[in-house]
Design an enzyme around this catalytic site. Structure first.
Site, PDB file in Angstrom:
ATOM      1  N   GLU A  92       6.729 -15.262 -10.917  1.00  0.00           N
ATOM      2  CA  GLU A  92       6.037 -14.092 -10.381  1.00  0.00           C
ATOM      3  C   GLU A  92       5.631 -13.093 -11.460  1.00  0.00           C
ATOM      4  O   GLU A  92       4.714 -12.294 -11.239  1.00  0.00           O
ATOM      5  CB  GLU A  92       6.877 -13.414  -9.294  1.00  0.00           C
ATOM      6  CG  GLU A  92       8.161 -12.767  -9.713  1.00  0.00           C
ATOM      7  CD  GLU A  92       8.954 -12.237  -8.517  1.00  0.00           C
ATOM      8  OE1 GLU A  92       8.405 -12.189  -7.401  1.00  0.00           O
ATOM      9  OE2 GLU A  92      10.128 -11.885  -8.709  1.00  0.00           O
ATOM     10  N   TRP A 135      -3.054  -2.493  -1.609  1.00  0.00           N
ATOM     11  CA  TRP A 135      -2.787  -3.916  -1.810  1.00  0.00           C
ATOM     12  C   TRP A 135      -3.663  -4.633  -0.786  1.00  0.00           C
ATOM     13  O   TRP A 135      -3.451  -4.518   0.415  1.00  0.00           O
ATOM     14  CB  TRP A 135      -1.309  -4.232  -1.585  1.00  0.00           C
ATOM     15  CG  TRP A 135      -0.944  -5.647  -1.901  1.00  0.00           C
ATOM     16  CD1 TRP A 135      -0.583  -6.163  -3.102  1.00  0.00           C
ATOM     17  CD2 TRP A 135      -0.866  -6.729  -0.954  1.00  0.00           C
ATOM     18  NE1 TRP A 135      -0.288  -7.497  -2.985  1.00  0.00           N
ATOM     19  CE2 TRP A 135      -0.457  -7.880  -1.683  1.00  0.00           C
ATOM     20  CE3 TRP A 135      -1.109  -6.852   0.410  1.00  0.00           C
ATOM     21  CZ2 TRP A 135      -0.288  -9.120  -1.076  1.00  0.00           C
ATOM     22  CZ3 TRP A 135      -0.942  -8.084   1.014  1.00  0.00           C
ATOM     23  CH2 TRP A 135      -0.540  -9.199   0.269  1.00  0.00           C
ATOM     24  N   LYS A 149       5.666  -4.428  -3.854  1.00  0.00           N
ATOM     25  CA  LYS A 149       7.114  -4.281  -3.768  1.00  0.00           C
ATOM     26  C   LYS A 149       7.647  -4.497  -2.359  1.00  0.00           C
ATOM     27  O   LYS A 149       8.611  -5.196  -2.164  1.00  0.00           O
ATOM     28  CB  LYS A 149       7.507  -2.889  -4.263  1.00  0.00           C
ATOM     29  CG  LYS A 149       9.000  -2.637  -4.306  1.00  0.00           C
ATOM     30  CD  LYS A 149       9.666  -3.527  -5.335  1.00  0.00           C
ATOM     31  CE  LYS A 149      11.132  -3.246  -5.481  1.00  0.00           C
ATOM     32  NZ  LYS A 149      11.774  -4.188  -6.404  1.00  0.00           N
ATOM     33  N   CYS A 165       0.837  -1.187   0.000  1.00  0.00           N
ATOM     34  CA  CYS A 165       0.000   0.000   0.000  1.00  0.00           C
ATOM     35  C   CYS A 165       0.878   1.245   0.000  1.00  0.00           C
ATOM     36  O   CYS A 165       2.042   1.218   0.368  1.00  0.00           O
ATOM     37  CB  CYS A 165      -0.960   0.041   1.181  1.00  0.00           C
ATOM     38  SG  CYS A 165      -2.041  -1.390   1.333  1.00  0.00           S
ATOM     39  N   ASN A 214      -1.802   2.099   6.187  1.00  0.00           N
ATOM     40  CA  ASN A 214      -1.004   0.934   5.796  1.00  0.00           C
ATOM     41  C   ASN A 214      -0.781   0.083   7.032  1.00  0.00           C
ATOM     42  O   ASN A 214      -0.582   0.612   8.130  1.00  0.00           O
ATOM     43  CB  ASN A 214       0.361   1.346   5.244  1.00  0.00           C
ATOM     44  CG  ASN A 214       0.283   2.019   3.895  1.00  0.00           C
ATOM     45  OD1 ASN A 214      -0.784   2.071   3.283  1.00  0.00           O
ATOM     46  ND2 ASN A 214       1.404   2.538   3.431  1.00  0.00           N
ATOM     47  N   GLY A 215      -0.763  -1.239   6.860  1.00  0.00           N
ATOM     48  CA  GLY A 215      -0.539  -2.136   7.989  1.00  0.00           C
ATOM     49  C   GLY A 215      -1.749  -3.035   8.215  1.00  0.00           C
ATOM     50  O   GLY A 215      -2.657  -3.111   7.379  1.00  0.00           O
ATOM     51  N   ARG A 272       3.682  -0.322  -4.898  1.00  0.00           N
ATOM     52  CA  ARG A 272       3.447  -0.853  -3.550  1.00  0.00           C
ATOM     53  C   ARG A 272       2.022  -1.354  -3.357  1.00  0.00           C
ATOM     54  O   ARG A 272       1.683  -1.870  -2.290  1.00  0.00           O
ATOM     55  CB  ARG A 272       3.761   0.219  -2.500  1.00  0.00           C
ATOM     56  CG  ARG A 272       5.242   0.502  -2.384  1.00  0.00           C
ATOM     57  CD  ARG A 272       5.535   1.537  -1.320  1.00  0.00           C
ATOM     58  NE  ARG A 272       6.968   1.712  -1.168  1.00  0.00           N
ATOM     59  CZ  ARG A 272       7.718   1.066  -0.291  1.00  0.00           C
ATOM     60  NH1 ARG A 272       7.171   0.187   0.517  1.00  0.00           N
ATOM     61  NH2 ARG A 272       9.009   1.292  -0.210  1.00  0.00           N
ATOM     62  N   GLU A 314      16.241 -18.587  -7.627  1.00  0.00           N
ATOM     63  CA  GLU A 314      15.917 -17.212  -7.973  1.00  0.00           C
ATOM     64  C   GLU A 314      15.374 -17.128  -9.398  1.00  0.00           C
ATOM     65  O   GLU A 314      14.446 -16.359  -9.681  1.00  0.00           O
ATOM     66  CB  GLU A 314      17.148 -16.317  -7.801  1.00  0.00           C
ATOM     67  CG  GLU A 314      17.010 -14.910  -8.344  1.00  0.00           C
ATOM     68  CD  GLU A 314      15.795 -14.162  -7.806  1.00  0.00           C
ATOM     69  OE1 GLU A 314      15.387 -13.197  -8.468  1.00  0.00           O
ATOM     70  OE2 GLU A 314      15.232 -14.533  -6.755  1.00  0.00           O
ATOM     71  N   LYS A 323      11.693 -15.528 -10.365  1.00  0.00           N
ATOM     72  CA  LYS A 323      11.447 -14.462 -11.332  1.00  0.00           C
ATOM     73  C   LYS A 323      10.429 -14.909 -12.384  1.00  0.00           C
ATOM     74  O   LYS A 323       9.528 -14.155 -12.759  1.00  0.00           O
ATOM     75  CB  LYS A 323      12.746 -14.064 -12.030  1.00  0.00           C
ATOM     76  CG  LYS A 323      13.630 -13.152 -11.254  1.00  0.00           C
ATOM     77  CD  LYS A 323      13.013 -11.774 -11.106  1.00  0.00           C
ATOM     78  CE  LYS A 323      13.609 -11.087  -9.891  1.00  0.00           C
ATOM     79  NZ  LYS A 323      13.187 -11.654  -8.623  1.00  0.00           N
ATOM     80  N   HIS A 329      15.455 -38.336  -7.882  1.00  0.00           N
ATOM     81  CA  HIS A 329      14.763 -38.764  -6.667  1.00  0.00           C
ATOM     82  C   HIS A 329      13.296 -38.334  -6.686  1.00  0.00           C
ATOM     83  O   HIS A 329      12.706 -38.106  -5.620  1.00  0.00           O
ATOM     84  CB  HIS A 329      15.472 -38.205  -5.429  1.00  0.00           C
ATOM     85  CG  HIS A 329      16.852 -38.742  -5.241  1.00  0.00           C
ATOM     86  ND1 HIS A 329      17.112 -40.053  -4.901  1.00  0.00           N
ATOM     87  CD2 HIS A 329      18.064 -38.144  -5.385  1.00  0.00           C
ATOM     88  CE1 HIS A 329      18.410 -40.247  -4.819  1.00  0.00           C
ATOM     89  NE2 HIS A 329      19.012 -39.102  -5.114  1.00  0.00           N
TER      90      HIS A 329
END
Length: 612
Positions: free
Chosen positions: A493, A77, A607, A2, A103-104, A27, A486, A490, A509
């Site tokens: 997402e 968000w 983000k 947010c 926010n939070g 964000r 990584e 990428k 395995h």
């Protein structure tokens, strides 16, 4: 997660708020809204406009004339309640007097909502934030000032918050509060700003006041004063931020992710400047606040990070073991404190975060410190919560990173770990000659990244082929495994294709059962002491009909083990994983572009994850 922006001064607030929200959209981007106060209008002293979707949808919904010089805005968000106009911020109190952005997460919101409903308050959203507006309004109804009303409301809240509050009856001020979620003030000439990130206000001022947890502040056009819940004044001074508008523009690139990938040669060179000590074959890391004798007492290193920062932490732990020859490992910061970890005085704890505000990582810092451990940080954002709470650290100096999928900052994290590993190695058993060897390797990295980027066209072609697969594997062995993890992160997402990383040695395995012509693999095959084993594993994939895109070094004879080949320049074996990661960034980017996805703002992600 947010974004908050606020303004009070001589300008019309709405354009300032919309511009700030646009810069904060990375964000949170499922809904947005603004509230503007206009005391000159008796009929409409406040106006709230909200919209589901992007900030551009909010801008389209704004009336042609939205007068008022005081306002707050928010881009969301979603946490509580689906993305919708009714759940968008700002939220307004039952009497229309109070507007709030937040926010939070308010942990006890269900109890507060139930209490308000029992008292006859009609709740119009599914959010936790709405309760704050009603609580502040109830406090104001008793005759309290806005400052006291906000303090009274916050006293009933359990959780994390960055709050900005407007009162229609006192339009000359904005009251803010912070606990566990970032919030800062911008100081202008006869005007003031509120933001959760300096990017929102960089066009207007470079002077910011960083609020601490527990701070409240009253903001007017002429300035601010900050105070605690106990009404004690706090001496918060403005600092200058090193950020320009140009750094937040696309600069000729189609996406911020592409821009940030291509900024790496220059940004890495900048990060290394002044940090390599040829005289002693080590790194200069005064920010660690640890003398050589302090570093020698550490017998183990524990790295903590979330998401991609965790995978880079695995890569860093490998570097530390290679160069310092002390045990090192990484684990998700999000899990760390919940297992009641044993904190050892002989262990150096290293936390990693681009934003410096990642809530799970910040809580891990506090868990280590509560139990008496030593914790240092690898952080990009100067003055962030983690940067201020750790015992010392390494600033990454990657510059702003706008794309949600991190690239540039992660490469800088890898460089930071190389510097830390070199420093630890030289106080243990790493020779002067090996120290100089690593320094030479680090100096070569910016040019080698540029060399990789020059081959982008062939990488784009491979990425387009991979984008058609519904699922794929990334595989790597030992140093290559964090690179594979990584790379898979990428890819998944930003393309929304399923991508899974496995240690190459684990294929037989279980995962080998899934290999088919429809499931390609990206194999990390550096020219090291395991090259033959990695080639054999790739051949096993090929024998079962699977395509293999190999990321490898020049001169490695792959034979029929790969259907496509991406070459990366050789560096020192300990540093090779840094360079091997760069092609995975381009593969993910170009696959997402081929699929027509929103590269910079992938769905369901934000983000900076400032909530648990």
């Amino acid at each position: 997660m947010c974004g908050i922006v606020g303004y009070i001064g001589p300008q019309q607030a709405a354009p300032v708020l919309v511009e700030g929200l646009t810069r904060l959209e990375y964000r949170g981007y499922d809904s947005a809204g603004i509230a503007v106060l206009n005391p000159r209008s008796k009929a409409n002293p406040s106006r709230v406009v909200r919209a589901q979707g992007r900030v551009r949808d909010l801008e389209a919904a704004l009336p042609a004339r939205l007068a008022g010089t005081t306002g707050i805005g928010h881009t969301r968000w979603a946490t509580h309640g689906e993305p919708s106009e009714r759940n968008a911020h700002p939220h307004t109190s039952f009497d229309g007097r109070v507007h709030v952005v937040h926010n939070g997460i308010i942990d006890n919101f269900a109890t507060l909502r139930s209490r308000l409903a029992d008292d006859g308050v009609e709740l119009t959203s599914d959010t936790d934030t709405e309760v704050v507006a009603h609580l502040v309004a109830r406090e104001l109804a008793t005759g309290l000032s806005l400052e006291d009303a906000v303090r009274g409301a916050v006293g009933q809240i359990v959780g994390t918050y960055a709050l900005a509050v407007l009162d229609v009856q006192t339009p000359e001020r904005v009251v803010v509060a912070r606990n566990g979620s970032p919030l800062l003030l911008g100081v202008g000439d006869g005007e003031m700003f509120v933001a959760s990130d300096p990017a929102a206000i960089v066009r207007h001022t470079s002077q910011v006041v960083l609020l601490d947890d527990g701070d409240f502040a009253t903001v007017t056009a002429d300035g601010f004063h900050s105070f605690t819940a106990g009404e004690e004044r706090t001496a918060r001074a403005a600092v200058t931020i090193d950020l320009t508008v140009e750094e937040l523009e696309l600069g000729g690139h189609d996406h911020f992710m592409h821009k940030e990938i291509h900024e790496q040669p220059e940004s890495v060179e900048r990060m290394l400047t002044g940090r390599l000590d040829d005289r002693f074959g080590t790194a200069k890391l005064a920010g660690l606040n640890l003398e050589p004798r302090d570093l020698r007492r550490f017998e183990r290193v524990k790295v903590l990070g979330c998401g991609s920062a965790y995978y880079v932490g695995q890569l860093g732990a490998s570097m530390i073991e290679d160069l310092a020859r002390i045990p090192a490992d990484a684990e998700p910061a999000s899990e760390f404190r919940y297992r009641n970890p044993i904190i050892e005085p002989s262990t150096l704890y290293v936390v990693v975060s681009q934003s410096g505000e990642t809530a799970d990582t910040l809580f891990a810092v506090r868990e280590v410190e509560r139990k008496g451990g030593t914790v240092v940080g690898l952080v990009n954002a100067v003055g962030s919560s983690i940067a201020r709470e750790v015992d010392g650290g390494i600033y990454l100096h990657a510059g702003p990173e706008v794309a949600v999928a991190s690239t540039k900052a992660l490469t800088h994290m890898s460089i930071g770990f190389a510097l830390l590993a070199l420093t630890l190695g030289r106080v243990h058993d790493l020779s002067f000659a090996d120290g100089r060897r690593i320094i030479a390797g680090l100096r070569a990295i910016p040019g080698q990244i540029a060399e990789i980027l020059a081959g982008e066209e062939s990488l784009a072609a491979a990425a387009k082929e991979l984008s058609t697969a519904p699922s794929l594997f990334f595989v790597g062995r030992v140093r290559g495994y964090p690179v594979a993890r990584e790379g898979a992160q990428k890819f998944k997402e930003i393309t929304y294709r399923h991508a899974e990383a496995y240690p190459t040695s684990e294929l037989k395995h279980g995962p080998l059962a899934l290999i088919s012509p429809e499931l390609p693999s990206v194999a990390i095959i550096p020219d090291d002491d395991l090259v033959e084993r990695n080639i054999t594993a790739a051949q096993e994939i090929r024998a079962r009909g699977g395509a293999v895109v190999a990321i490898t070094h020049p001169g490695v004879e792959l034979g029929n083990a790969a259907t496509a080949r991406i070459e990366v320049p050789r560096n020192e074996v300990e540093l090779d994983p840094i360079l091997l990661t760069i092609p995975t960034q381009l593969l993910g980017y170009h696959a997402a572009v081929a699929l027509g996805e929103d590269v910079d703002r992938p769905r369901n992600l934000a983000k900076s994850v400032t909530v648990e």
